[in-house]
Write a protein that holds these residues in place. Structure first.
Motif, short mmCIF file in Angstrom:
data_model
loop_
_atom_site.label_atom_id
_atom_site.label_comp_id
_atom_site.label_asym_id
_atom_site.label_seq_id
_atom_site.Cartn_x
_atom_site.Cartn_y
_atom_site.Cartn_z
N THR A 1 0.83 -1.21 0.00
CA THR A 1 0.00 0.00 0.00
C THR A 1 0.86 1.25 0.00
OG1 THR A 1 -1.83 -1.09 1.14
CG2 THR A 1 -1.73 1.31 1.30
N PHE A 2 1.89 1.27 0.82
CA PHE A 2 2.76 2.45 0.87
C PHE A 2 3.59 2.59 -0.41
CE2 PHE A 2 1.81 2.69 5.38
CZ PHE A 2 1.75 4.07 5.56
N ALA A 3 3.96 1.48 -1.03
CA ALA A 3 4.67 1.57 -2.31
C ALA A 3 3.79 2.25 -3.34
CB ALA A 3 5.07 0.17 -2.78
N ASP A 4 2.50 1.95 -3.30
CA ASP A 4 1.56 2.57 -4.22
C ASP A 4 1.36 4.05 -3.89
OD1 ASP A 4 -0.27 2.20 -6.46
OD2 ASP A 4 -1.87 2.57 -5.01
N ILE A 5 1.23 4.36 -2.59
CA ILE A 5 1.05 5.75 -2.16
C ILE A 5 2.23 6.62 -2.58
CG2 ILE A 5 1.07 7.24 -0.10
CD1 ILE A 5 -0.76 5.14 1.24
N TRP A 6 3.45 6.05 -2.46
CA TRP A 6 4.65 6.83 -2.75
C TRP A 6 4.99 6.90 -4.24
CZ3 TRP A 6 7.01 10.47 -0.23
CH2 TRP A 6 6.84 10.54 1.16
N LYS A 7 4.10 6.39 -5.10
CA LYS A 7 4.25 6.64 -6.54
C LYS A 7 3.97 8.10 -6.86
CE LYS A 7 3.15 1.92 -8.03
NZ LYS A 7 2.12 1.03 -8.66
N SER A 8 3.21 8.75 -5.99
CA SER A 8 2.90 10.17 -6.16
C SER A 8 4.07 11.02 -5.68
CB SER A 8 1.64 10.52 -5.38
OG SER A 8 1.41 11.92 -5.40
N THR A 9 4.21 12.19 -6.26
CA THR A 9 5.20 13.17 -5.79
C THR A 9 4.53 14.38 -5.16
OG1 THR A 9 5.26 14.16 -8.01
CG2 THR A 9 6.91 12.47 -7.50
N ASP A 10 3.21 14.32 -5.04
CA ASP A 10 2.43 15.41 -4.43
C ASP A 10 2.25 15.09 -2.95
OD1 ASP A 10 0.23 16.93 -3.40
OD2 ASP A 10 -0.45 17.32 -5.45
N TYR A 11 2.87 15.89 -2.09
CA TYR A 11 2.87 15.56 -0.65
C TYR A 11 1.49 15.67 -0.03
CZ TYR A 11 7.91 15.58 -1.07
OH TYR A 11 9.19 15.28 -1.44
N THR A 12 0.66 16.57 -0.53
CA THR A 12 -0.72 16.66 -0.03
C THR A 12 -1.50 15.40 -0.38
OG1 THR A 12 -0.73 19.08 -0.18
CG2 THR A 12 -2.86 17.98 -0.10
N GLU A 13 -1.29 14.92 -1.60
CA GLU A 13 -1.96 13.69 -2.03
C GLU A 13 -1.46 12.50 -1.20
OE1 GLU A 13 -2.62 10.94 -6.06
OE2 GLU A 13 -1.40 12.76 -6.14
N ILE A 14 -0.16 12.45 -0.96
CA ILE A 14 0.42 11.36 -0.15
C ILE A 14 -0.18 11.38 1.26
CG2 ILE A 14 2.55 10.55 0.96
CD1 ILE A 14 4.01 11.61 -1.61
N ALA A 15 -0.26 12.58 1.85
CA ALA A 15 -0.82 12.71 3.19
C ALA A 15 -2.28 12.28 3.21
CB ALA A 15 -0.67 14.15 3.68
N LYS A 16 -3.06 12.74 2.24
CA LYS A 16 -4.49 12.40 2.20
C LYS A 16 -4.68 10.89 2.02
CE LYS A 16 -6.51 16.70 0.38
NZ LYS A 16 -7.14 17.33 -0.81
N ASN A 17 -3.94 10.31 1.10
CA ASN A 17 -4.11 8.89 0.82
C ASN A 17 -3.73 8.03 2.02
OD1 ASN A 17 -5.01 9.39 -1.76
ND2 ASN A 17 -3.02 9.06 -2.74
N THR A 18 -2.76 8.50 2.80
CA THR A 18 -2.36 7.73 3.98
C THR A 18 -3.34 7.94 5.14
OG1 THR A 18 -0.03 7.98 3.37
CG2 THR A 18 -0.50 7.30 5.62
N LEU A 19 -3.66 9.19 5.43
CA LEU A 19 -4.50 9.50 6.60
C LEU A 19 -5.93 9.01 6.45
CD1 LEU A 19 -3.31 13.14 7.42
CD2 LEU A 19 -2.53 11.00 8.40
N SER A 20 -6.35 8.74 5.23
CA SER A 20 -7.75 8.32 5.00
C SER A 20 -7.95 6.81 5.15
CB SER A 20 -8.20 8.76 3.60
OG SER A 20 -7.41 8.13 2.60
N ILE A 21 -6.88 6.06 5.42
CA ILE A 21 -7.01 4.59 5.51
C ILE A 21 -7.54 4.22 6.89
CG2 ILE A 21 -5.85 2.38 5.27
CD1 ILE A 21 -3.70 3.76 3.61
N GLU A 22 -8.83 4.05 6.99
CA GLU A 22 -9.48 3.77 8.28
C GLU A 22 -9.05 2.42 8.85
OE1 GLU A 22 -13.67 4.64 8.64
OE2 GLU A 22 -13.60 6.01 6.91
N ASP A 23 -8.71 1.48 7.99
CA ASP A 23 -8.26 0.17 8.48
C ASP A 23 -6.98 0.29 9.30
OD1 ASP A 23 -10.39 -1.11 7.34
OD2 ASP A 23 -9.28 -1.90 5.62
N TYR A 24 -6.16 1.30 9.04
CA TYR A 24 -4.93 1.49 9.79
C TYR A 24 -5.18 2.25 11.09
CZ TYR A 24 -2.24 0.35 5.53
OH TYR A 24 -1.71 -0.26 4.43
N TRP A 25 -5.95 3.32 10.99
CA TRP A 25 -6.03 4.28 12.10
C TRP A 25 -7.32 4.19 12.90
CZ3 TRP A 25 -1.26 4.96 11.35
CH2 TRP A 25 -0.72 5.22 10.10
#
Length: 481
Positions: free
Chosen positions: A420-444
């Motif tokens: 999942t993180f490998a997929d998230i880090w395909k982006s270079t947009d830090y706002t997009e990276i933050a959103k995609n990570t923070l929105s994963i309810e299964d983690y948090w």
């Protein structure tokens, strides 16, 4: 040097078996073995331990080769002073491998002097295994083995209420005794062990949840020559531990009477509710560990001691604990500060090499349990994100990219999380990276993009970490958050 045995050290008189201990590993020998040795000395408790090997490979044969004896080296720092203590632990009077001799194991149930069951079979040990049956010799799971032992005791003593036991599991899961009892009761039903046994189990036995706290590196293989040089016998089961010791047990006056630890110098607390102590430990000790690992590794540190001693990461961790985590705990502030001071003494222990990489395992789930409640608690109290904890969160996300300056990072987690993180880090947009990570309810456990300013703060921190590194990046980030 001569082999360690009871005859040569003058300890041939064995104590009566009062305790059956499931587990023979480093932690139990440095914690439970030590605790009851101190109780024996201070209160004439006269308790011998019968150790049960909970899995089919273990140390029972090595223990028996040394007549149950082993040396405990305790080293640490207390209020700035280095302390070293050495003690020969002598209260293990029997070590049993139920896989090699199941009848020998069941015979422990018939010990008239038996009063306590104590265990530490790892977090995975208190588990229900549906394929376990009463005919197995032994069943695979610890709860199933214990069910058979208790049933054997019930039968042997004809349901005598006075032969019930005090059961004190030490596995590091919350509500460990309640979980263990529920599983045992499930086996009672599955195996048709009868209502009389169930009644005896519930009314004549007591279950007590616990919190244990002591860092036990175990056998000091890298420094074994220095340890051996302090002994005049050959010991293959040397165990090294810190001097810090805390055991919190849920129970009332009856348990205090059974376990008079108040006559010792040990920090054993028998309390009605252990949850405040568990929360304190998980948030401060474990929380500081989990929070420091990513940013400290990215900074260049290798160990916990380096992290707290460093002129940048040290004050960062200090402010995280005293200024942010403690602020969210509903306990006496002086008590929290005193506990935190002890924690930093433990972090600085020169005798224990605690590699950051060794505590990086499953950092996402650890962050959710140990750190995120403090971060969200701070937001609730102050209506703003905490500076250090949020930066540490961003460092965790950056850590899960897996590389830093061309070098692999010690990311250790499930394949799906790493993917999942490998997929998230395909982006270079830090706002997009933050959103995609923070929105994963299964983690948090919730959608963290709904926390005011958290996405923006994490995105800025990620940008600064990549552009300027940990120290300069934090300086720039902290001017805005």
């Amino acid at each position: 040097m001569k082999k360690l045995n009871r005859k040569d050290v003058g300890l041939e008189e064995k104590l009566p078996i009062k305790i059956v201990q499931f587990g023979e590993g480093n932690f139990l020998r440095a914690f439970i073995g030590y605790a009851f040795q101190e109780l024996n000395k201070a209160a004439d408790f006269n308790a011998g331990i019968a150790v049960v090997q909970p899995i089919d490979r273990g140390l029972v044969s090595m223990l028996n080769d040394q007549d149950g004896l082993y040396t405990l080296f305790m080293k640490g720092v207390k209020k700035g002073d280095e302390i070293q203590e050495v003690e020969l632990i002598s209260n293990i009077v029997k070590a049993v491998d139920p896989y090699a001799n199941f009848n020998d194991y069941l015979s422990l149930a018939k010990e008239d002097s038996l009063e306590f069951i104590i265990s530490n079979t790892t977090e995975a040990g208190i588990a229900y295994v549906s394929t376990d049956t009463p005919e197995m010799q032994p069943p695979s799971s610890f709860p199933a083995k214990l069910t058979l032992l208790l049933h054997e005791r019930f039968k042997h003593f004809n349901g005598d209420a006075s032969k019930g036991l005090t059961i004190i599991p030490c596995e590091l899961i919350n509500h460990n005794s309640e979980t263990l009892k529920e599983i045992i009761l499930k086996y009672v039903i599955d195996w048709n062990l009868g209502d009389d046994f169930k009644t005896w189990l519930l009314e004549s036995n007591s279950f007590h949840s616990t919190l244990v706290d002591r860092i036990v590196p175990g056998y000091p293989k890298d420094e074994i020559e220095a340890y051996n040089a302090q002994l005049d016998y050959q010991d293959n089961l040397i165990v090294a531990a810190e001097v810090f010791f805390l055991w919190v047990i849920e129970g009332g006056d009856d348990l205090k009477a059974k376990l008079p630890f108040d006559k010792t110098n040990l920090d054993v607390k028998i309390v009605d509710d252990m949850q405040p102590y568990r929360t304190r430990k998980v948030r401060i000790l474990n929380g500081a560990h989990t929070a420091m690992v990513p940013f400290s590794l990215l900074y260049g540190n290798k160990t916990v001691k380096q992290s707290v001693d460093n002129e940048f990461t040290g004050p960062f961790i200090n402010k995280t604990v005293f200024g942010e985590i403690s602020d969210t705990l509903e306990m006496d502030r002086d008590e929290l500060n005193s506990f935190s001071d002890e924690i930093f003494d433990r972090f600085r222990n020169p005798f224990i090499i605690h590699n950051l990489s060794s505590i990086a395992l499953n950092s996402i789930s650890k962050f959710t349990v140990r750190v995120l409640p403090s971060l969200l608690g701070y937001v609730k109290i102050h209506n703003k994100v905490p500076t250090n904890l949020t930066f540490a969160f961003a460092a965790l996300i950056r850590f899960y990219k897996g590389t830093w300056h061309g070098e692999a990072l010690p990311v250790q987690d499930s394949n799906d999380i790493i993917a999942t993180f490998a997929d998230i880090w395909k982006s270079t947009d830090y706002t997009e990276i933050a959103k995609n990570t923070l929105s994963i309810e299964d983690y948090w456990g919730e959608d963290l993009t709904k926390v005011d300013n958290l996405t923006e703060a994490v995105a800025l921190a990620l940008q600064e970490i990549d552009a300027n590194g940990i120290e300069a990046g934090f300086a720039n980030y902290s001017k805005k958050f």
